[in-house]
Design a protein around this motif. Structure first.
Motif, PDB file in Angstrom:
ATOM      1  N   TYR A 191       0.826  -1.205   0.000  1.00  0.00           N
ATOM      2  CA  TYR A 191       0.000   0.000   0.000  1.00  0.00           C
ATOM      3  C   TYR A 191       0.863   1.259   0.000  1.00  0.00           C
ATOM      4  O   TYR A 191       0.497   2.282  -0.575  1.00  0.00           O
ATOM      5  CB  TYR A 191      -0.950   0.011   1.211  1.00  0.00           C
ATOM      6  CG  TYR A 191      -0.279   0.210   2.543  1.00  0.00           C
ATOM      7  CD1 TYR A 191      -0.007   1.486   3.037  1.00  0.00           C
ATOM      8  CD2 TYR A 191       0.107  -0.881   3.308  1.00  0.00           C
ATOM      9  CE1 TYR A 191       0.618   1.672   4.256  1.00  0.00           C
ATOM     10  CE2 TYR A 191       0.734  -0.705   4.531  1.00  0.00           C
ATOM     11  CZ  TYR A 191       0.984   0.566   5.003  1.00  0.00           C
ATOM     12  OH  TYR A 191       1.606   0.749   6.207  1.00  0.00           O
ATOM     13  N   TYR A 192       2.059   1.177   0.627  1.00  0.00           N
ATOM     14  CA  TYR A 192       2.957   2.342   0.639  1.00  0.00           C
ATOM     15  C   TYR A 192       3.514   2.600  -0.762  1.00  0.00           C
ATOM     16  O   TYR A 192       3.631   3.741  -1.196  1.00  0.00           O
ATOM     17  CB  TYR A 192       4.103   2.122   1.623  1.00  0.00           C
ATOM     18  CG  TYR A 192       5.006   3.338   1.751  1.00  0.00           C
ATOM     19  CD1 TYR A 192       4.723   4.351   2.663  1.00  0.00           C
ATOM     20  CD2 TYR A 192       6.125   3.482   0.934  1.00  0.00           C
ATOM     21  CE1 TYR A 192       5.541   5.468   2.763  1.00  0.00           C
ATOM     22  CE2 TYR A 192       6.939   4.589   1.016  1.00  0.00           C
ATOM     23  CZ  TYR A 192       6.640   5.581   1.941  1.00  0.00           C
ATOM     24  OH  TYR A 192       7.436   6.690   2.028  1.00  0.00           O
TER      25      TYR A 192
ATOM     26  N   TRP B 284       0.920   4.392  -2.670  1.00  0.00           N
ATOM     27  CA  TRP B 284       0.838   5.785  -2.221  1.00  0.00           C
ATOM     28  C   TRP B 284       2.024   6.590  -2.731  1.00  0.00           C
ATOM     29  O   TRP B 284       1.872   7.723  -3.175  1.00  0.00           O
ATOM     30  CB  TRP B 284       0.792   5.818  -0.696  1.00  0.00           C
ATOM     31  CG  TRP B 284       0.774   7.205  -0.117  1.00  0.00           C
ATOM     32  CD1 TRP B 284      -0.288   8.049  -0.031  1.00  0.00           C
ATOM     33  CD2 TRP B 284       1.884   7.916   0.456  1.00  0.00           C
ATOM     34  NE1 TRP B 284       0.084   9.233   0.557  1.00  0.00           N
ATOM     35  CE2 TRP B 284       1.412   9.188   0.862  1.00  0.00           C
ATOM     36  CE3 TRP B 284       3.227   7.609   0.662  1.00  0.00           C
ATOM     37  CZ2 TRP B 284       2.236  10.134   1.474  1.00  0.00           C
ATOM     38  CZ3 TRP B 284       4.053   8.546   1.273  1.00  0.00           C
ATOM     39  CH2 TRP B 284       3.542   9.787   1.659  1.00  0.00           C
TER      40      TRP B 284
ATOM     41  N   HIS C 268       1.634   7.504  -6.342  1.00  0.00           N
ATOM     42  CA  HIS C 268       0.655   8.586  -6.492  1.00  0.00           C
ATOM     43  C   HIS C 268       1.276   9.932  -6.118  1.00  0.00           C
ATOM     44  O   HIS C 268       1.072  10.948  -6.808  1.00  0.00           O
ATOM     45  CB  HIS C 268      -0.565   8.300  -5.608  1.00  0.00           C
ATOM     46  CG  HIS C 268      -1.577   9.409  -5.606  1.00  0.00           C
ATOM     47  ND1 HIS C 268      -1.556  10.436  -4.662  1.00  0.00           N
ATOM     48  CD2 HIS C 268      -2.615   9.680  -6.444  1.00  0.00           C
ATOM     49  CE1 HIS C 268      -2.549  11.269  -4.925  1.00  0.00           C
ATOM     50  NE2 HIS C 268      -3.210  10.833  -5.985  1.00  0.00           N
ATOM     51  N   GLU C 269       2.043   9.959  -5.033  1.00  0.00           N
ATOM     52  CA  GLU C 269       2.655  11.208  -4.566  1.00  0.00           C
ATOM     53  C   GLU C 269       3.704  11.724  -5.553  1.00  0.00           C
ATOM     54  O   GLU C 269       3.791  12.930  -5.801  1.00  0.00           O
ATOM     55  CB  GLU C 269       3.293  11.003  -3.183  1.00  0.00           C
ATOM     56  CG  GLU C 269       2.296  10.849  -2.061  1.00  0.00           C
ATOM     57  CD  GLU C 269       1.458  12.096  -1.888  1.00  0.00           C
ATOM     58  OE1 GLU C 269       2.036  13.149  -1.531  1.00  0.00           O
ATOM     59  OE2 GLU C 269       0.236  12.025  -2.114  1.00  0.00           O
TER      60      GLU C 269
END
Length: 281
Positions: A191-192, A195, A198-199
């Motif tokens: 999940y990181y 993320w 996306h960042e």
């Protein structure tokens, strides 16, 4: 007052490349080249006149030699000597002439970071009223690949604008070093990773919007490539320079006259190419 580039020389062999670069820049930009040498004010007066005459003769000879070696056209040139502390006189002359640029040769203490602080180059960089070029590489051609480390600061935006205006024929690479919180603790989590992706995409979009907004203000801008790499700014910049060997790195001063950034110190300590330091605004 004519538009001028100020080249300050100590007459050493290390200054030849910088002198030739100053000649190329002055001719290309259609401005006058003012060549300055600062003499020791404590020389006896009867000796000072002889030294001044010899300095002007040496500079004139070097000017002729460089034009022949590099097949450079001669801009309008003024040779002058003054007495005083080198960094003080260079900065003062830049103010009085409203110089567009100061060109200096690379310092002689390469690889010795602890000895940089007191050099004339470092002192001029901290106090100059205009951009400063520190040159040590042979100017066989105009700068073609220019690297500009960027972030979201006013300083970076101003530096990018200087690059776009001054070098419309060059290829610019905009390099941004990024890090994210939690990388060490959560970097292996699925999940990181999602993320993080996306960042980074959001960061790229923000930087692209910043660059696009600035380029819309200008005409005839050069090709621009935006590169995002993970890591500390100094590490990212050093690794990129070793892989791609740009001709020039342009960075911004933070406007702190008694402080020099780690990036500046690194570039002066290990000069892989020429350096231009621009004011924060």
């Amino acid at each position: 007052m004519p538009r001028t580039i100020l080249f300050a020389t100590d007459l050493s062999a290390d200054n030849r490349a910088a002198f030739a670069r100053a000649l190329r820049l002055a001719y290309a930009q259609g401005v006058q080249l003012d060549v300055l040498h600062v003499l020791d004010p404590y020389l006896p007066r009867r000796v000072l006149l002889d030294v001044e005459s010899a300095v002007v003769e040496d500079i004139t000879t070097m000017l002729t030699d460089l034009r022949e070696d590099y097949a450079l056209e001669a801009p309008k040139t003024l040779i002058q000597t003054v007495t005083g502390s080198p960094h003080v006189e260079i900065v003062r002359e830049a103010h009085e002439r409203n110089a567009e640029l100061i060109v200096l040769g690379m310092h002689r203490k390469r690889g010795q970071k602890d000895l940089l602080a007191g050099t004339t180059v470092m002192r001029v960089l901290r106090s100059a009223p205009c951009p400063v070029v520190v040159s040590s590489h042979q100017p066989t051609q105009p700068w073609q690949h220019i690297l500009v480390p960027i972030d979201f600061s006013l300083t970076a935006r101003h530096t990018l604008k200087e690059a776009l205006i001054r070098f419309p024929e060059a290829t610019l690479t905009l390099l941004h070093a990024w890090t994210l919180p939690g990388e060490r603790e959560l970097g292996s989590q699925a999940y990181y990773a999602h993320w993080r992706e996306h960042e980074v995409q959001r960061l790229r979009e923000q930087l692209s919007n910043e660059v696009d907004s600035l380029m819309r203000e200008l005409e005839g801008v050069p090709d621009v490539e935006l590169v995002l790499e993970q890591g500390a700014p100094c590490d990212v910049l050093q690794a990129y320079m070793k892989r791609h060997t740009p001709d020039l790195v342009m960075i911004g001063s933070r406007g702190q006259p008694h402080h020099t950034s780690q990036l500046t110190e690194m570039l002066l300590c290990e000069p892989h190419c020429d350096l231009m330091l621009c004011r924060a605004w």
